[in-house]
Design an enzyme around this catalytic site. Structure first.
Site, PDB file in Angstrom:
ATOM      1  N   HIS A  10     -13.305  30.240  -6.739  1.00  0.00           N
ATOM      2  CA  HIS A  10     -14.641  30.391  -7.331  1.00  0.00           C
ATOM      3  C   HIS A  10     -14.622  31.450  -8.441  1.00  0.00           C
ATOM      4  O   HIS A  10     -13.690  32.240  -8.546  1.00  0.00           O
ATOM      5  CB  HIS A  10     -15.629  30.907  -6.270  1.00  0.00           C
ATOM      6  CG  HIS A  10     -15.780  30.034  -5.083  1.00  0.00           C
ATOM      7  ND1 HIS A  10     -16.808  29.129  -4.966  1.00  0.00           N
ATOM      8  CD2 HIS A  10     -15.042  29.926  -3.953  1.00  0.00           C
ATOM      9  CE1 HIS A  10     -16.699  28.495  -3.809  1.00  0.00           C
ATOM     10  NE2 HIS A  10     -15.632  28.966  -3.167  1.00  0.00           N
ATOM     11  N   TYR A  39     -17.141  35.375   0.319  1.00  0.00           N
ATOM     12  CA  TYR A  39     -15.736  35.103  -0.032  1.00  0.00           C
ATOM     13  C   TYR A  39     -14.805  35.990   0.791  1.00  0.00           C
ATOM     14  O   TYR A  39     -15.188  37.075   1.223  1.00  0.00           O
ATOM     15  CB  TYR A  39     -15.482  35.414  -1.513  1.00  0.00           C
ATOM     16  CG  TYR A  39     -16.457  34.765  -2.472  1.00  0.00           C
ATOM     17  CD1 TYR A  39     -16.470  33.387  -2.661  1.00  0.00           C
ATOM     18  CD2 TYR A  39     -17.358  35.547  -3.195  1.00  0.00           C
ATOM     19  CE1 TYR A  39     -17.357  32.799  -3.556  1.00  0.00           C
ATOM     20  CE2 TYR A  39     -18.253  34.961  -4.090  1.00  0.00           C
ATOM     21  CZ  TYR A  39     -18.248  33.589  -4.259  1.00  0.00           C
ATOM     22  OH  TYR A  39     -19.131  33.024  -5.138  1.00  0.00           O
ATOM     23  N   HIS A 117     -13.994  24.948  -6.570  1.00  0.00           N
ATOM     24  CA  HIS A 117     -15.348  24.645  -6.101  1.00  0.00           C
ATOM     25  C   HIS A 117     -15.930  23.426  -6.819  1.00  0.00           C
ATOM     26  O   HIS A 117     -16.642  22.622  -6.225  1.00  0.00           O
ATOM     27  CB  HIS A 117     -16.228  25.883  -6.324  1.00  0.00           C
ATOM     28  CG  HIS A 117     -17.564  25.822  -5.650  1.00  0.00           C
ATOM     29  ND1 HIS A 117     -18.564  26.709  -5.937  1.00  0.00           N
ATOM     30  CD2 HIS A 117     -18.074  24.972  -4.714  1.00  0.00           C
ATOM     31  CE1 HIS A 117     -19.633  26.399  -5.200  1.00  0.00           C
ATOM     32  NE2 HIS A 117     -19.358  25.364  -4.456  1.00  0.00           N
ATOM     33  N   LYS A 123     -21.587  22.234  -9.716  1.00  0.00           N
ATOM     34  CA  LYS A 123     -21.408  23.493 -10.460  1.00  0.00           C
ATOM     35  C   LYS A 123     -20.077  23.480 -11.212  1.00  0.00           C
ATOM     36  O   LYS A 123     -19.115  22.861 -10.763  1.00  0.00           O
ATOM     37  CB  LYS A 123     -21.406  24.682  -9.493  1.00  0.00           C
ATOM     38  CG  LYS A 123     -22.752  24.963  -8.861  1.00  0.00           C
ATOM     39  CD  LYS A 123     -22.645  26.144  -7.917  1.00  0.00           C
ATOM     40  CE  LYS A 123     -23.959  26.371  -7.177  1.00  0.00           C
ATOM     41  NZ  LYS A 123     -23.834  27.376  -6.133  1.00  0.00           N
ATOM     42  N   CYS A 125     -18.230  26.051 -11.516  1.00  0.00           N
ATOM     43  CA  CYS A 125     -17.427  27.058 -10.812  1.00  0.00           C
ATOM     44  C   CYS A 125     -16.059  26.496 -10.408  1.00  0.00           C
ATOM     45  O   CYS A 125     -16.015  25.436  -9.797  1.00  0.00           O
ATOM     46  CB  CYS A 125     -18.198  27.507  -9.567  1.00  0.00           C
ATOM     47  SG  CYS A 125     -17.314  28.657  -8.513  1.00  0.00           S
TER      48      CYS A 125
HETATM   49 ZN   LIG Z   1     -18.131  28.607  -6.444  1.00  0.00          ZN
END
Ligand SMILES: [Zn+2]
Length: 140
Positions: A10, A39, A117, A123, A125
């Site tokens: 991420h 995380y 991700h 997203k 990300c």
């Molecule tokens: Zn992420």
């Protein structure tokens, strides 16, 4: 012991050149009602690897995939106007590759189980593709 089969990468979705730490992410995630930093590892701009959640506690970073994964987040991921961009410094990129290679070895995780991700979400990300990440890991 929790079974760990996957690594998911991420970004913090913060702007290029702005430093944040695991303490900031911990605060942001508590504000969302989570039990602290979602995380397991955070990589700051200078390439330091900070510990978030202990590995044996499931993270909160990728809907539906937290039970068996580790979440790694680098600080950055957005350009100066907030658009998605791979902003990793050379130090961050090196630390990320080293950390992932260590975790792959420790947990017996193969390259196809190192994921981004954006493979599981709409997203952007972490602002780069899983192909790019795999190339970096294999070339290290
Ligand atoms: Zn992420």
């Amino acid at each position: 012991m929790r079974k760990i089969t996957e690594i998911i990468v991420h970004c913090s979705a913060t702007r290029e050149g702005k430093e944040f730490t695991v303490a900031d992410i911990d605060r942001w995630h508590r504000e969302r009602g989570w039990k602290g930093c979602g995380y397991h590892y955070v990589i700051t701009l200078d390439g330091r690897v900070q510990q978030g959640r202990p590995e044996q506690i499931a993270g909160a970073h990728c809907s539906g995939r937290n039970a068996e994964s580790l979440g790694i987040c680098y600080i950055g991921g957005c350009d100066l106007v907030g658009k998605s961009k791979d902003t990793r410094t050379e130090a961050q990129r090196k630390s990320m590759v080293t950390l992932i290679r260590q975790l792959m070895q420790t947990h017996g995780i193969s390259i196809e189980n190192v994921r981004c991700h954006n493979e599981f979400s709409t997203k952007a990300c972490p602002s780069f593709s899983v192909q790019k990440l795999h190339k970096e890991i294999l070339e290290a």
